[in-house]
Enzyme design. Structure first.
Site, PDB file in Angstrom:
ATOM      1  N   VAL A  48       0.816  -1.214   0.000  1.00  0.00           N
ATOM      2  CA  VAL A  48       0.000   0.000   0.000  1.00  0.00           C
ATOM      3  C   VAL A  48       0.853   1.268   0.000  1.00  0.00           C
ATOM      4  O   VAL A  48       0.339   2.357   0.232  1.00  0.00           O
ATOM      5  CB  VAL A  48      -0.946   0.013   1.226  1.00  0.00           C
ATOM      6  CG1 VAL A  48      -2.021  -1.020   1.073  1.00  0.00           C
ATOM      7  CG2 VAL A  48      -0.174  -0.191   2.514  1.00  0.00           C
ATOM      8  N   LYS A  79      13.670   8.880   4.408  1.00  0.00           N
ATOM      9  CA  LYS A  79      13.084   8.650   5.717  1.00  0.00           C
ATOM     10  C   LYS A  79      14.196   8.640   6.763  1.00  0.00           C
ATOM     11  O   LYS A  79      15.139   7.850   6.675  1.00  0.00           O
ATOM     12  CB  LYS A  79      12.335   7.315   5.733  1.00  0.00           C
ATOM     13  CG  LYS A  79      11.818   6.929   7.113  1.00  0.00           C
ATOM     14  CD  LYS A  79      11.136   5.580   7.092  1.00  0.00           C
ATOM     15  CE  LYS A  79      10.803   5.124   8.503  1.00  0.00           C
ATOM     16  NZ  LYS A  79      10.149   3.810   8.532  1.00  0.00           N
TER      17      LYS A  79
END
Length: 503
Positions: A48, A79
């Site tokens: 997802v 990140k």
């Protein structure tokens, strides 16, 4: 002598697990190895929009992936950690930032000096995260490739990626097929086993075609077509520790910021993720269906998006736990067929990575040595259990009294291995890493302190500095970090520059 080398590997299932397996096998063992991957467009994948942890860089480098091309192809961003909101208590916020915090002196981990200053009531001790370069950069939406802070002994930025899992699988597929992997489109209708030893000999497709192999890799997701259905390997259920059993996911437009970190926002009976990509944001709400309805969980998610939804929300059902064995006979499970741990600490892709890396390192011959298989199962099992403990930590170490869900998580009995860690840190401030487990001492430190567990003491080694030396040491660290974070470019700018440099 008889040639006992494995010649034919069959991967059942595509998606991230299947194509990561194909990519590494063909890169490392490709010569003389026939690799076939079977997947069906009729069967969807769970991906997802994924957040990862720093070891993904090792995998990408091992298969020869160019970073700029990868980030461009997958809508990737950087990140630097995961921010947790409402986990300790309502309104609380902290980050599990990658990289180091402070700098140890000799045999003394840094947090002991911070604890000494804090317990002495020194106002300039500050927050633990004042000494995290990653956190200070992330909180200001800044990023640059920086291995070390210039003119200092301090580590620089430690990063992972956010990317679209579907696009990542497609990118891996292109490279794998170019390297010789044969992809077959088809639905498997039968698994054919040897009548004497029970090994898998072939699979039969809906078309009637039979695909034979020496080694089979089960990447069929929750169904576990080979390891579970065909070979009957059981499943160890961990929902008594991790009660969330569903997730609602939806893509949405990005908000005004391009954060270089994942967000995890705790709600009434679960938590919400936000993952910023270049072209959209991944959003989801992991929840316990025993505590709230799917309609309420969906409404909570849709009411907490930063941008307009780009599709209808979809529900994913799961059962947290692990396979009793990950390798049985001539079949190795990789990905969701091995087990499931909710993506709270972005470990899903990492567990795929370590499974396939271990398989490459422990690659069998046609004898399929029992000791080799047992060692593989022990190593993967240990990793799953330690990641499990780390995720349980977040739920158990909460101070919320607003819902029955959070009260139950706080009051539940936890694994003995986790109880020991908590007691050790609470009483002494000590944290130890066991058998090269995934999460470092600094990771455990941030979650425990971030959710309100403060030690009663610290190591006497921290008393070797005078008060003046301690104050100067902490001030110097803060000054170096602040000055260098201010020089970093914005995250959005850094991503744009990298994408522009792609082939």
């Amino acid at each position: 002598m008889q040639d006992m080398r494995i010649r034919r590997v069959v991967i059942v299932g595509g998606g991230t697990a299947g194509w990561m397996s194909a990519a590494l096998l063909t890169k490392v063992l490709g010569a003389g190895l026939s690799i076939t991957l079977i997947e069906s467009d009729e069967i969807g994948t769970v991906g997802v929009g994924e957040a990862t942890i720093p070891p993904i860089q090792v995998f990408n480098q091992a298969i020869g992936m160019n970073e700029a091309d990868f980030v461009k192809a997958t809508g990737g961003t950087f990140k630097l950690g995961i921010e947790f909101e409402n986990w300790g208590g309502l309104g609380d916020r902290y980050m599990h930032a990658f990289g180091t915090i402070g700098r140890p002196l000799g045999l003394t981990p840094f947090h002991n000096f911070w604890l000494r200053a804090r317990q002495a009531g020194k106002a300039d001790a500050g927050s633990l995260w004042d000494y995290s370069f990653n956190y200070q950069a992330a909180s200001r939406d800044r990023y640059a490739r920086l291995d070390r802070i210039p003119n200092s002994p301090l580590e620089g930025i430690v990063e992972a990626y956010h990317f679209d899992a579907g696009l990542y699988a497609r990118f891996l597929r292109q490279g794998s097929e170019a390297g010789g992997v044969k992809r077959i489109e088809g639905m498997i209708t039968g698994v054919n086993r040897d009548g004497e030893n029970g090994f898998i000999r072939s699979v039969t497709l809906k078309s009637g075609e039979t695909i034979e192999g020496d080694l089979f890799i089960d990447c069929s997701g929750f169904r576990a077509l080979l390891i579970g259905e065909a070979l009957g390997v059981g499943y160890e259920d961990w929902t008594h520790w991790l009660p969330c059993d569903r997730a609602v996911a939806v893509p949405a437009e990005n908000g005004p910021r391009l954060r270089p970190y994942t967000q995890s926002i705790a709600h009434k009976a679960g938590w919400q993720w936000r993952i910023p990509l270049q072209h959209r944001a991944g959003n989801g709400h992991v929840f316990s269906s025993s505590h709230i309805s799917e309609d309420e969980a969906t409404a909570t998610l849709m009411g907490n998006l930063e941008g307009k939804p780009l599709a209808d929300p979809r529900t994913i059902r799961f059962r947290t736990g692990r396979r009793a064995k990950f390798w049985e006979k001539n079949c190795v499970s990789v990905g969701l067929s091995s087990g499931f741990l909710e993506p709270l600490e972005s470990t899903s892709i990492h567990l795929i990575q370590t499974s396939i890396v271990r398989l490459v390192q422990m690659f069998p011959d046609l004898n399929f040595a029992a000791a080799n298989i047992a060692e593989y199962n022990a190593q993967v099992g240990f990793e799953y259990e330690r990641v499990r403990d780390f995720i349980i930590l977040h739920y158990h170490l909460n101070r919320r009294t607003d819902t029955a869900f959070w009260t139950a998580c706080r009051e539940m009995a936890v694994p003995e291995s986790l109880t020991h860690r908590l007691d050790l840190f609470r009483q002494t401030g000590r944290i130890f890493r066991e058998n090269n487990e995934l999460f470092s001492e600094v990771a455990w430190l941030q979650v425990m302190v971030g959710q309100g567990l403060m030690p009663e003491s610290f190591t006497p080694l921290a008393d070797k500095l005078s008060d003046e030396q301690l104050g100067q040491y902490l001030a110097d660290l803060r000054q170096i970090i602040d000055a260098n974070v201010a020089r970093l470019p914005g995250h959005r700018e850094a991503v744009a520059r990298l994408v522009a440099s792609a082939a």
